[in-house]
Design an enzyme around this catalytic site. Sequence first.
Site, short mmCIF file in Angstrom:
data_model
loop_
_atom_site.label_atom_id
_atom_site.label_comp_id
_atom_site.label_asym_id
_atom_site.label_seq_id
_atom_site.Cartn_x
_atom_site.Cartn_y
_atom_site.Cartn_z
N HIS A 54 25.83 35.61 40.29
CA HIS A 54 26.71 36.76 40.52
C HIS A 54 26.58 37.80 39.40
O HIS A 54 27.54 38.48 39.03
CB HIS A 54 28.18 36.32 40.65
CG HIS A 54 28.42 35.41 41.80
ND1 HIS A 54 28.59 35.86 43.10
CD2 HIS A 54 28.52 34.05 41.87
CE1 HIS A 54 28.78 34.83 43.91
NE2 HIS A 54 28.73 33.72 43.19
N ASN A 127 33.03 34.18 49.01
CA ASN A 127 31.77 34.83 49.37
C ASN A 127 31.94 35.59 50.68
O ASN A 127 33.02 35.57 51.29
CB ASN A 127 30.65 33.79 49.52
CG ASN A 127 30.13 33.26 48.21
OD1 ASN A 127 30.11 33.96 47.21
ND2 ASN A 127 29.72 32.00 48.21
#
Length: 485
Positions: A54, A127
């Site tokens: 990320h 997500n």
Amino acid sequence: MSQRVLTTESGAPVADNQNSASAGAGGPLLLQDQHLLEKLARFNRERVPERVVHARGSGAYGYFEVTDDVTGFTYADFLSSVGRRTEVFLRFSTVADSLGGADAVRDPRGFAVKFYTEEGNYDLVGNNTPVFFIKDPLKFPDFIHSQKRDPFTGRQEPDNVWDFWAHSPEATHQITWLMGDRGIPASYRHMNGYGSHTYQWTNAEGEAFFVKYHFKTNQGVRSLSAEQGAELAGKDPNSHQTDLLQAIERGVHPSWTLYVQIMPAAEAADYRFNPFDLTKVWPHRDHPLRRVGRLVLDRNPDNVFAEVEQAAFSPNNFVPGIGPSPDKMLQGRLFAYADAQRYRLGVNHTLLAVNAPKATTARNYGRDGLMASNSQGRAAKNYEPNSYDGPVETGRPLSAPLALHGWTGTHEAPQHTKDDDFFQAGELYRLMSEDEKSRLVANIAGGLSQVSRDDVIEKNLAHFHAADPEYGKRVEEAVRALRED
């Protein structure tokens, strides 16, 4: 030649590298699992100072407004009344690439929300897909290593990607999501977000419920084809960042409607598959979506590094009325996320403006450390209990306790009557139109055909055949055609 034994960093042999140690077959994970903690702690410290996963992100501030009464399921204060608003910060991200990567790539997207509630910050880390590739955190460092740059070639290798998936049949469902039409969102505004994990809500009477979060985009879902994604990534690597920034600047405030699925805790044990398995979804016919509220983004950060890159999320930041479930991946992340931030930003990262509570004040006995500004006032004591009116415990757990049974040790997840790794992947495939199926098959075959080992290809093909015979046949034929060219 005998195979070498896998060991810990101290040289002790590893008995089980597939299952974390838990309190009974379905219970929470154990702090005594040195192998799990060592793997996660080392993994968190592999890159300085960029996030290992990320890394490339965008973010914005806004608010969450309750639109529907859910007080029968949770006593969380920020959800206690219709019309109530709570300030939020939302960070979007790609997962596998580095900080310098492009936005328009085929990759899951992080969807992390920080609610600045009056009872402390609540972090919901998810997500843009409702499932994930693996179901046990012990496998997470290995999974990410297989998807990142190879230590020898310095690039992402199809051999590594598909070799790991060949040995992880539970990944078939998420592969079908990722390689399908939603694998490359057109922008962060045009994708859904999911809590993905199963969480626990507790109401004022102490009744426990397991929940899944769904943030449905009000802009409509829009995605890019593989060809469109490749073109946009080359033209504007910052496409998603640019879109989000410019939309908010011109007063177009993206929004999502939050829904939850709710399962009474008593139903979990006898549900037809393991409801805490991150590779599976709960069918809506079993647990329909229930609307909760609306999330709106209306303000860009003043400084991307200070607010987006230094934003720190941890799923163990709960508030009263909300807690964890026995979801193994969630249990591992309760430790790993916070530990990653302590390494990356320092032990005092919670004092940074983007991470500090806004609707209340943090009061504790943590002191000192790098860049400390946590004196808590003149002559304040740094121990508890004390006789100087320092902050005290409430005696009230944030959520209902989880029942335990069985023996400590490494356990596979308890089997339910309909547990398997392929059924839901097949259901997802069968929901697709003919055009969607063709694009899915082409996307899978494009990567799988580049694998150098026939046995790895065959193992992956077996997974698609198990999900759906037509699915497997089409992928097999497409791979063969590409390898014969």
